[in-house]
Design an enzyme around this catalytic site. Structure first.
Site, PDB file in Angstrom:
ATOM      1  N   ASN A  10     -55.707  35.815 120.919  1.00 24.29           N
ATOM      2  CA  ASN A  10     -54.726  36.470 119.894  1.00 24.29           C
ATOM      3  C   ASN A  10     -54.796  38.148 119.421  1.00 24.29           C
ATOM      4  OD1 ASN A  10     -52.829  37.379 118.107  1.00 24.29           O
ATOM      5  ND2 ASN A  10     -53.618  35.942 116.084  1.00 24.29           N
ATOM      6  N   LYS A  12     -54.104  40.633 118.489  1.00 25.12           N
ATOM      7  CA  LYS A  12     -53.272  41.188 116.931  1.00 25.12           C
ATOM      8  C   LYS A  12     -52.715  42.920 117.515  1.00 25.12           C
ATOM      9  CE  LYS A  12     -56.453  38.140 114.736  1.00 25.12           C
ATOM     10  NZ  LYS A  12     -57.054  37.557 113.963  1.00 25.12           N
ATOM     11  N   HIS A  93     -49.031  32.723 110.851  1.00 20.84           N
ATOM     12  CA  HIS A  93     -50.976  33.574 111.081  1.00 20.84           C
ATOM     13  C   HIS A  93     -51.202  34.452 109.379  1.00 20.84           C
ATOM     14  CE1 HIS A  93     -54.032  35.661 112.062  1.00 20.84           C
ATOM     15  NE2 HIS A  93     -54.440  34.997 112.682  1.00 20.84           N
ATOM     16  N   GLU A  95     -52.362  36.226 108.382  1.00 24.65           N
ATOM     17  CA  GLU A  95     -52.456  37.913 108.215  1.00 24.65           C
ATOM     18  C   GLU A  95     -50.836  38.392 108.373  1.00 24.65           C
ATOM     19  OE1 GLU A  95     -54.351  39.236 111.900  1.00 24.65           O
ATOM     20  OE2 GLU A  95     -56.210  38.625 110.835  1.00 24.65           O
ATOM     21  N   GLU A 164     -56.729  27.498 111.062  1.00 25.02           N
ATOM     22  CA  GLU A 164     -57.755  28.796 110.878  1.00 25.02           C
ATOM     23  C   GLU A 164     -58.315  29.445 109.184  1.00 25.02           C
ATOM     24  OE1 GLU A 164     -56.582  31.722 114.671  1.00 25.02           O
ATOM     25  OE2 GLU A 164     -54.831  32.610 113.413  1.00 25.02           O
ATOM     26  N   GLY A 170     -62.207  37.284 111.467  1.00 27.42           N
ATOM     27  CA  GLY A 170     -63.084  38.943 111.393  1.00 27.42           C
ATOM     28  C   GLY A 170     -63.811  38.547 110.700  1.00 27.42           C
ATOM     29  N   SER A 209     -63.756  33.580 113.875  1.00 31.31           N
ATOM     30  CA  SER A 209     -64.555  34.133 114.696  1.00 31.31           C
ATOM     31  C   SER A 209     -65.479  32.683 115.743  1.00 31.31           C
ATOM     32  CB  SER A 209     -65.948  34.096 113.251  1.00 31.31           C
ATOM     33  OG  SER A 209     -65.290  35.287 112.698  1.00 31.31           O
TER      34      SER A 209
END
Ligand code: 13P
Length: 251
Positions: A10, A12, A93, A95, A164, A170, A209
């Protein structure tokens, strides 16, 4: 569990045309790993170009709108992703849920739109750190599945769920192997609750990660059917190390 290990990058909001060389390198190397299914989700601006640049790996979107078309400035529909050459799209996701206020109902509608357009779906779920600390991780993820899983009776490879944990994205932090195993078992249980026997074949990916040095251990956990990789998918070198780890577990 059916299917090859599925390793998805991904990207992003990263990547301009210069990244096409990385996509080509990933695609060339994927030929060495026929027992791993490899895909990337570039930003929408690169979708068509990545599709054109690769032969073996899958290409997908990172989000889609629930409607087919209309007055939704800045949005991209599932049929548009399909038209640009996408095989799949990510939906839900964290985000998107956090920065765009997407609810479970929104995510479900997006997933159903994607399936209707002929795209496979990677549906993301995951708890925040506060939710885990409060002992609610499994309850939160189960509720997300109940609210966002699409109506679906197609081939199992058309739907994957990505677990996730928000706090692992991250950050370089990953849950313990025991926690990953417990959560993936809980997700499997919920998927069978929602879909019946078909839920046993839906792939469950881990994301957050994932790097070359932890991929083998994470991918060996029962019911971890692959990985959704962010930062480490931005170069062919780091991404292929993860693909290689998947291949060595699946010989
Ligand atoms: P990182 O691999 O950068 O933690 O991102 C994970 C992710 O959000 C993939 O969708």
């Amino acid at each position: 569990m059916a299917g090859l290990p599925y390793i998805v990058g991904n990207w992003k909001m990263n990547g301009t045309r210069g990244m096409l060389a990385e996509a080509r390198a990933m695609d060339r190397a994927a030929a060495r790993f026929p027992k791993v299914q490899v895909a990337v989700a570039p930003p929408a601006t690169l979708l068509y170009r990545v599709r054109d640049a690769v032969e073996l790996i899958g290409v997908g979107g990172q989000d889609c709108h629930a409607k087919e078309s209309g007055a939704f400035t800045g949005d991209i529909s599932a049929p548009m992703l399909k038209d640009a050459g996408a095989d799949f799209t990510i939906v839900g996701h964290s985000e998107r849920r956090e920065y765009h206020g997407e609810t479970d109902a929104d995510v479900k509608a997006k997933a159903e739109a994607a399936l209707a357009a002929g795209l496979a779906v990677i549906l993301c779920v995951g708890e925040t750190e506060a939710q885990r600390d409060a002992g609610n991780a499994e309850a939160v993820v189960s509720a997300q599945l109940d609210g966002s899983c699409p109506h679906f009776d197609g081939a199992p490879e058309k739907l994957s769920v990505a677990y996730e944990p928000v706090w692992a994205i991250g950050t370089g932090r990953v849950p313990s192997i025991a926690d990953v195993a417990a959560m993936h078992a809980a997700i499997r249980n919920r998927l069978v609750g929602i879909y019946g026997e078909g839920g046993a074949d839906v792939r469950i990916l881990y994301g957050g990660s994932v790097k070359a040095d932890n991929a083998a251990e994470l991918l060996a956990v029962p019911d971890v059917g692959g990985a959704l990789v962010g930062g480490a998918s931005l170069t062919a070198e780091s991404f292929l190390a993860i693909v290689g780890a998947a291949a060595s577990l699946n010989t």
